[in-house]
Design a protein around this motif. Structure first.
Motif, short mmCIF file in Angstrom:
data_model
loop_
_atom_site.label_atom_id
_atom_site.label_comp_id
_atom_site.label_asym_id
_atom_site.label_seq_id
_atom_site.Cartn_x
_atom_site.Cartn_y
_atom_site.Cartn_z
N ILE A 7 0.85 -1.18 0.00
CA ILE A 7 0.00 0.00 0.00
C ILE A 7 0.88 1.23 0.00
O ILE A 7 1.83 1.33 0.79
N LEU A 9 1.09 4.92 1.04
CA LEU A 9 0.42 5.82 1.97
C LEU A 9 0.95 7.23 1.74
O LEU A 9 2.11 7.52 2.02
N VAL A 11 1.03 11.12 2.63
CA VAL A 11 0.79 11.98 3.79
C VAL A 11 1.01 13.41 3.33
O VAL A 11 2.10 13.76 2.86
N ALA A 20 -1.89 9.83 10.55
CA ALA A 20 -1.37 8.93 9.52
C ALA A 20 -0.35 7.95 10.10
O ALA A 20 -0.21 6.84 9.60
N LEU A 23 -2.32 5.12 11.35
CA LEU A 23 -2.80 4.33 10.22
C LEU A 23 -1.68 3.45 9.68
O LEU A 23 -1.88 2.26 9.41
N CYS A 24 -0.49 4.02 9.53
CA CYS A 24 0.66 3.25 9.05
C CYS A 24 0.91 2.04 9.94
O CYS A 24 1.08 0.92 9.46
N LEU A 27 -1.76 -0.60 9.42
CA LEU A 27 -1.60 -1.30 8.13
C LEU A 27 -0.50 -2.36 8.22
O LEU A 27 -0.67 -3.47 7.72
N VAL A 34 3.94 -1.16 3.70
CA VAL A 34 3.52 0.22 3.52
C VAL A 34 4.68 1.06 3.02
O VAL A 34 5.74 1.09 3.65
N VAL A 36 5.52 4.83 2.35
CA VAL A 36 5.05 6.17 2.64
C VAL A 36 5.66 7.16 1.66
O VAL A 36 6.86 7.12 1.38
N SER A 55 6.98 1.86 9.15
CA SER A 55 6.81 1.07 7.92
C SER A 55 7.97 0.13 7.65
O SER A 55 7.86 -0.78 6.85
N VAL A 84 -3.56 5.22 -0.61
CA VAL A 84 -4.42 5.88 0.37
C VAL A 84 -3.70 7.17 0.78
O VAL A 84 -2.50 7.16 1.06
#
Length: 176
Positions: A7, A9, A11, A20, A23-24, A27, A34, A36, A55, A84
């Motif tokens: 994913i 991510l 920010v 965030a 959220l990280c 996930l 993840v 970022v 991450s 996202v």
């Protein structure tokens, strides 16, 4: 062993950037890899070190700091299954709606053909502004999904729609 699920991510620069990080973490705990991507303005609220630690991957911050010959945003577009963006500011929403690619995140978004989920966060008047509303409708027509914003008290002291959805709610949207 199952195939990795990556994913991206994004920010952006809003006070909700601190959410965030949560959220990280969620996930990663859910089994996702993840990656970022932070805007320069996001770094004024949360540091890249926070996301690198959570991450366990380097944070993409610039179009010009690439580890090898491949532009990171293009390579990631082929690897990620989902983008996202949390928080998604009015600025980011406008850039995405109109194809403006002037940093690592917006350039990645312009090369990405997968599922996109935005978690808007901004002042309620910004959310209600006609330009923002038009941009949101345009993105929805293109298949971009939204989670929030929620109504409530926002950092600037105003009340109304503009609070970023909580990380758990965003995670549920991602899983659906």
């Amino acid at each position: 062993m199952s195939e990795k699920r990556v994913i991206a991510l994004g920010v952006t620069g809003g006070i909700a950037a601190y959410k965030a990080a949560g959220l990280c973490s969620r996930l990663v705990k859910a089994g996702f890899e993840v990656q970022v991507l932070m805007t320069e303005n996001a770094e004024k609220f949360v540091t890249p070190l926070t996301f690198r630690t959570l991450s366990r991957r380097p944070v993409v911050r610039s179009l010009w700091e690439v580890p090898d010959w491949r532009p990171e945003h293009v390579a990631l577009a082929n690897e990620a299954e989902l983008l996202v963006v949390a928080p998604a500011t009015a600025n980011f929403i406008a850039k995405l709606a109109h194809g403006i690619a002037d940093d690592a995140l917006t350039t990645f978004a312009a090369t990405f053909n997968g599922r996109v989920v935005l978690a808007p966060a901004m002042n309620p008047e910004m959310w209600r502004h006609a330009a923002c509303a038009d941009n949101v409708e345009l993105l929805k027509k293109r298949g971009v999904e939204f989670v929030g914003p929620e109504c409530g008290h926002v950092a600037c002291g105003a009340d109304g729609p503009g609070r970023m959805a909580e990380p758990e709610k965003i995670l549920q949207k991602i899983k659906n």
